[in-house]
Write a protein that holds these residues in place. Sequence first.
Motif, PDB file in Angstrom:
ATOM      1  N   MET A 181      15.796  17.143  16.026  1.00 46.12           N
ATOM      2  CA  MET A 181      14.566  17.608  16.687  1.00 46.12           C
ATOM      3  C   MET A 181      14.729  17.655  18.207  1.00 46.12           C
ATOM      4  SD  MET A 181      10.628  16.245  16.360  1.00 46.12           S
ATOM      5  CE  MET A 181      10.765  15.834  14.632  1.00 46.12           C
ATOM      6  N   GLU A 225       8.511  19.149  19.943  1.00 43.00           N
ATOM      7  CA  GLU A 225       7.378  19.131  19.023  1.00 43.00           C
ATOM      8  C   GLU A 225       6.145  19.663  19.751  1.00 43.00           C
ATOM      9  OE1 GLU A 225       5.581  15.978  15.929  1.00 43.00           O
ATOM     10  OE2 GLU A 225       5.162  15.473  18.009  1.00 43.00           O
ATOM     11  N   ASN A 265       8.142  13.965   8.947  1.00 44.19           N
ATOM     12  CA  ASN A 265       8.458  14.132  10.370  1.00 44.19           C
ATOM     13  C   ASN A 265       9.811  13.504  10.691  1.00 44.19           C
ATOM     14  OD1 ASN A 265       8.231  14.809  13.089  1.00 44.19           O
ATOM     15  ND2 ASN A 265       7.097  12.935  13.606  1.00 44.19           N
ATOM     16  N   SER A 304      13.499  13.101  12.050  1.00 45.03           N
ATOM     17  CA  SER A 304      14.062  13.580  13.329  1.00 45.03           C
ATOM     18  C   SER A 304      15.226  14.540  13.097  1.00 45.03           C
ATOM     19  CB  SER A 304      14.508  12.392  14.179  1.00 45.03           C
ATOM     20  OG  SER A 304      15.498  11.678  13.473  1.00 45.03           O
ATOM     21  N   ARG A 334       7.680  22.305  15.038  1.00 40.08           N
ATOM     22  CA  ARG A 334       8.800  21.461  15.488  1.00 40.08           C
ATOM     23  C   ARG A 334      10.052  22.304  15.549  1.00 40.08           C
ATOM     24  NH1 ARG A 334       6.356  17.187  11.703  1.00 40.08           N
ATOM     25  NH2 ARG A 334       5.030  16.060  13.164  1.00 40.08           N
ATOM     26  N   MET A 336      12.507  13.775  23.370  1.00 38.17           N
ATOM     27  CA  MET A 336      11.818  14.990  22.956  1.00 38.17           C
ATOM     28  C   MET A 336      11.739  16.041  24.063  1.00 38.17           C
ATOM     29  SD  MET A 336      11.085  14.825  19.867  1.00 38.17           S
ATOM     30  CE  MET A 336       9.854  16.113  19.708  1.00 38.17           C
TER      31      MET A 336
END
Length: 357
Positions: free
Chosen positions: A25, A28, A231, A233, A311, A331
């Motif tokens: 990720m 988001e 969710n 990663s 995402r 992030m």
Amino acid sequence: MPNLALLVALSVVACELAAGTTYEMIKEYAGSGFFDDWDYYDNYDNLTNGDAIFVGSGSDLTYIDSTTNRAIMKVDNTSTVAYNYKRDTVRIASKDRYEVGSIWIADMYHVPYGCSVWPAWWSQAPDWPTGGEIDTFEGVNLVTMNQMALHTESGCKQVDPVQSSTLINTTDCDYEVDDNDGCVVTDPSTASYGAKFAAAEGGVFVTEFAETGISIWFFSRSSVPSSISSNSSTIDTDNLGTPVANWPKGGCDIDTYFTAQNLIFDITLCGDFAGTASIFNETCTGTCYTDYVIGNASYYDTAYFDVASVRVYGVNGTDTTASSSSSSGAMSNNLWDSRTAAVLAAAALGATALLAI
Ligand SMILES: *[C@@H]1O[C@H](CO)[C@@H](O)[C@H](O)[C@H]1NC(C)=O
Ligand SMILES: *[C@@H]1O[C@H](CO)[C@@H](O)[C@H](O)[C@H]1NC(C)=O
Ligand SMILES: *[C@@H]1O[C@H](CO)[C@@H](O)[C@H](O)[C@H]1NC(C)=O
Ligand SMILES: *[C@@H]1O[C@H](CO)[C@@H](O)[C@H](O)[C@H]1NC(C)=O
Ligand SMILES: *[C@@H]1O[C@H](CO)[C@@H](O)[C@H](O)[C@H]1NC(C)=O
Ligand SMILES: *[C@@H]1O[C@H](CO)[C@@H](O)[C@H](O)[C@H]1NC(C)=O
Ligand SMILES: *[C@@H]1O[C@H](CO)[C@@H](O)[C@H](O)[C@H]1NC(C)=O
């Protein structure tokens, strides 16, 4: 005697394919900050001739629902519109662009539908048709199934897809062929659009933008894989099963036809697709503009996106490219610096060609 080097090369390729790809990720969009990193179009629809004005930021057509904490993007369903005027709606494009080697996952509870309504969740490069376009979700009026497509310059075709859908409408992605229809695949599931999408509490659209090809998955709410609903990663495409649509590299060299993409949500009204009389009358009666857009707003109560999150994942995770000056939190998006992003986003808004979707 076998060519050892070739065998080794082939087995490396085979291993890479068999292993799928794991993405990490990098960004988001969710909750109270959902709308932070998008540009609002803030102009009438001069892209697809829709009877729509795309509002600027700060409008009450985009907001976070305080009960669900999800993002709403909607057509104005309160104003009466006079003849010769357009109705307000929304078009937003991500400030960041995402390179080949990315996946974006959009979790939605409702998508816009209704006579005259033409929504899309898609992406494009700023110099379209150079750099290509990926349409993950699109529909018009009261159709019941999502349509997916690529649009490119000449030479990109869908050849030998590994996909679950047998509904292949067109295979040439060239924008100059058939008035820019693109290479279109329809999702056979009626839970992928409209009232049935909403009744099933929506679902999740996954778009893989990889060197080996472009793939789209759709999971209705009850079958969203745990790697997505938790969710996680990281996302491993091996755990997603067969995509509903796939455009492999064999017919379309992704590195040639595609460059980094801005992600876009938009809802327009009538225009080049929804408003074409022969398309409009497939699912609706009357005339798109005069019978729906103008007058009271009673046709637009279902014309909204309700999005829990978007995402984005990348093959390099956040430990990626060159010259990012900051090494901020996990992030933060360090695909490019913010000045470049602003220039590119402005270019994306200015450079979209006619019939971009
Ligand atoms: C991953 O890193 C390579 C090498 O730096 C770069 O060329 C590529 O664009 C990166 N991919 C993504 C999706 O950031
Ligand atoms: C694509 O094909 C499907 C199935 O035949 C059909 O329902 C749909 O209307 C077609 N879409 C377009 C844009 O022609
Ligand atoms: C999802 O995970 C990311 C990073 O792992 C985290 O920053 C984010 O807050 C999570 N989102 C939600 C809605 O829990
Ligand atoms: C829809 O419109 C086309 C041409 O505009 C016409 O040929 C066709 O018969 C119409 N279909 C219906 C169901 O009214
Ligand atoms: C809205 O307009 C339609 C079409 O003119 C009409 O049938 C309907 O009664 C109107 N609704 C309201 C609440 O005024
Ligand atoms: C308009 O749409 C919203 C959902 O986007 C809905 O909550 C509302 O009841 C609708 N009608 C009016 C008159 O606002
Ligand atoms: C649409 O309008 C905007 C704002 O005036 C302008 O920058 C852009 O060039 C126009 N695009 C087209 C395709 O006409």
